[in-house]
Write a protein that holds these residues in place. Structure first.
Motif, PDB file in Angstrom:
ATOM      1  N   ARG A   1       3.056   4.187  18.312  1.00  8.40           N
ATOM      2  CA  ARG A   1       2.848   5.179  17.265  1.00  8.40           C
ATOM      3  C   ARG A   1       1.355   5.497  17.184  1.00  8.40           C
ATOM      4  N   LEU A   2       1.044   6.777  17.067  1.00 12.07           N
ATOM      5  CA  LEU A   2      -0.334   7.195  16.847  1.00 12.07           C
ATOM      6  C   LEU A   2      -0.589   7.111  15.353  1.00 12.07           C
ATOM      7  N   VAL A   3      -1.526   6.255  14.952  1.00 17.30           N
ATOM      8  CA  VAL A   3      -1.798   5.995  13.539  1.00 17.30           C
ATOM      9  C   VAL A   3      -3.219   6.438  13.220  1.00 17.30           C
ATOM     10  N   THR A   4      -3.355   7.150  12.117  1.00 16.15           N
ATOM     11  CA  THR A   4      -4.682   7.516  11.621  1.00 16.15           C
ATOM     12  C   THR A   4      -4.999   6.612  10.446  1.00 16.15           C
ATOM     13  N   SER A   5      -6.064   5.838  10.570  1.00 17.05           N
ATOM     14  CA  SER A   5      -6.436   4.892   9.517  1.00 17.05           C
ATOM     15  C   SER A   5      -7.062   5.625   8.340  1.00 17.05           C
ATOM     16  N   SER A   6      -7.300   4.886   7.267  1.00 14.87           N
ATOM     17  CA  SER A   6      -7.870   5.478   6.055  1.00 14.87           C
ATOM     18  C   SER A   6      -9.274   6.027   6.286  1.00 14.87           C
ATOM     19  N   ASN A   7      -9.976   5.519   7.312  1.00 18.81           N
ATOM     20  CA  ASN A   7     -11.320   6.046   7.597  1.00 18.81           C
ATOM     21  C   ASN A   7     -11.292   7.177   8.635  1.00 18.81           C
ATOM     22  N   GLY A   8     -10.073   7.627   9.025  1.00 19.66           N
ATOM     23  CA  GLY A   8      -9.930   8.757   9.926  1.00 19.66           C
ATOM     24  C   GLY A   8      -9.849   8.387  11.401  1.00 19.66           C
TER      25      GLY A   8
ATOM     26  N   ASP B   1       0.821  -1.212   0.000  1.00 15.30           N
ATOM     27  CA  ASP B   1       0.000   0.000   0.000  1.00 15.30           C
ATOM     28  C   ASP B   1       0.857   1.265   0.000  1.00 15.30           C
ATOM     29  N   THR B   2       1.025   1.861  -1.171  1.00 11.26           N
ATOM     30  CA  THR B   2       1.822   3.082  -1.272  1.00 11.26           C
ATOM     31  C   THR B   2       1.110   4.278  -0.638  1.00 11.26           C
ATOM     32  N   GLY B   3      -0.154   4.125  -0.313  1.00 11.57           N
ATOM     33  CA  GLY B   3      -0.891   5.201   0.350  1.00 11.57           C
ATOM     34  C   GLY B   3      -0.722   5.198   1.862  1.00 11.57           C
ATOM     35  N   ALA B   4      -0.139   4.143   2.397  1.00 11.34           N
ATOM     36  CA  ALA B   4       0.057   4.036   3.848  1.00 11.34           C
ATOM     37  C   ALA B   4       1.523   4.310   4.185  1.00 11.34           C
TER      38      ALA B   4
END
Length: 161
Positions: free
Chosen positions: A80-87, A31-34
């Motif tokens: 790590r604080l991660v924001t998923s694709s759905n926010g 996933d190049t978007g992640a």
């Protein structure tokens, strides 16, 4: 310092292995978007061993299956604080382990989270691909498969444990 150029072509989904975690095959979404990489993990427990922060967890490596279950233990290198694709924002444990893809092995950082509702048990993000992988978004499974796994077969049936 000489720049390392990518020498591996991968499709948008591939088979990989995580040898340090005793996972001989797992289907990965490239996933190049992640930015970060993520691994499906359940029953995550933090503990200390010989002064080292560690984490133990279980994984179901196959999509839409609850078997097999693999118990894993790894050094905890942070959170790590991660924001998923759905926010949705989530604080996740981070481990470092080796990824094996197309016969090449290198260390990557993985965040641990429950990915039961997601299509893939593992997501390979840009940090893990940097200077190693070029992605062909129209291709799948071009890197080969560990232990003879294919999209149609179960590599666990023949995997030595």
């Amino acid at each position: 310092m000489r720049k390392q150029t990518p020498n591996l072509m991968a499709g948008w989904r591939e088979w990989a292995a995580l040898p340090d975690l005793h996972i001989p095959a797992i289907k990965v979404k490239v996933d190049t978007g992640a930015l970060s990489s993520a691994l499906h993990a359940i029953h995550i427990e933090h503990f200390s061993e010989d002064g080292q922060a560690r984490v133990r967890f279980e994984i179901h490596p196959f999509q839409r299956r609850s078997q097999p279950t693999i118990a894993c233990t790894a050094n905890l290198i942070g959170e790590r604080l991660v924001t998923s694709s759905n926010g949705h924002r989530e604080r996740r444990p981070v481990i470092r382990t080796r990824l094996m893809l197309a016969g090449q092995t290198w260390p990557i950082d993985l965040t641990l989270t429950n990915r039961d509702s997601m299509g893939f048990r593992m997501l390979l993000g840009r940090r893990a691909m940097r200077r190693r992988i070029v992605v062909n978004p129209s291709a799948s499974f071009i890197c080969g498969a560990p232990d003879g796994a294919t999209p149609q077969t179960d590599p666990w049936s023949s995997a030595a444990r």
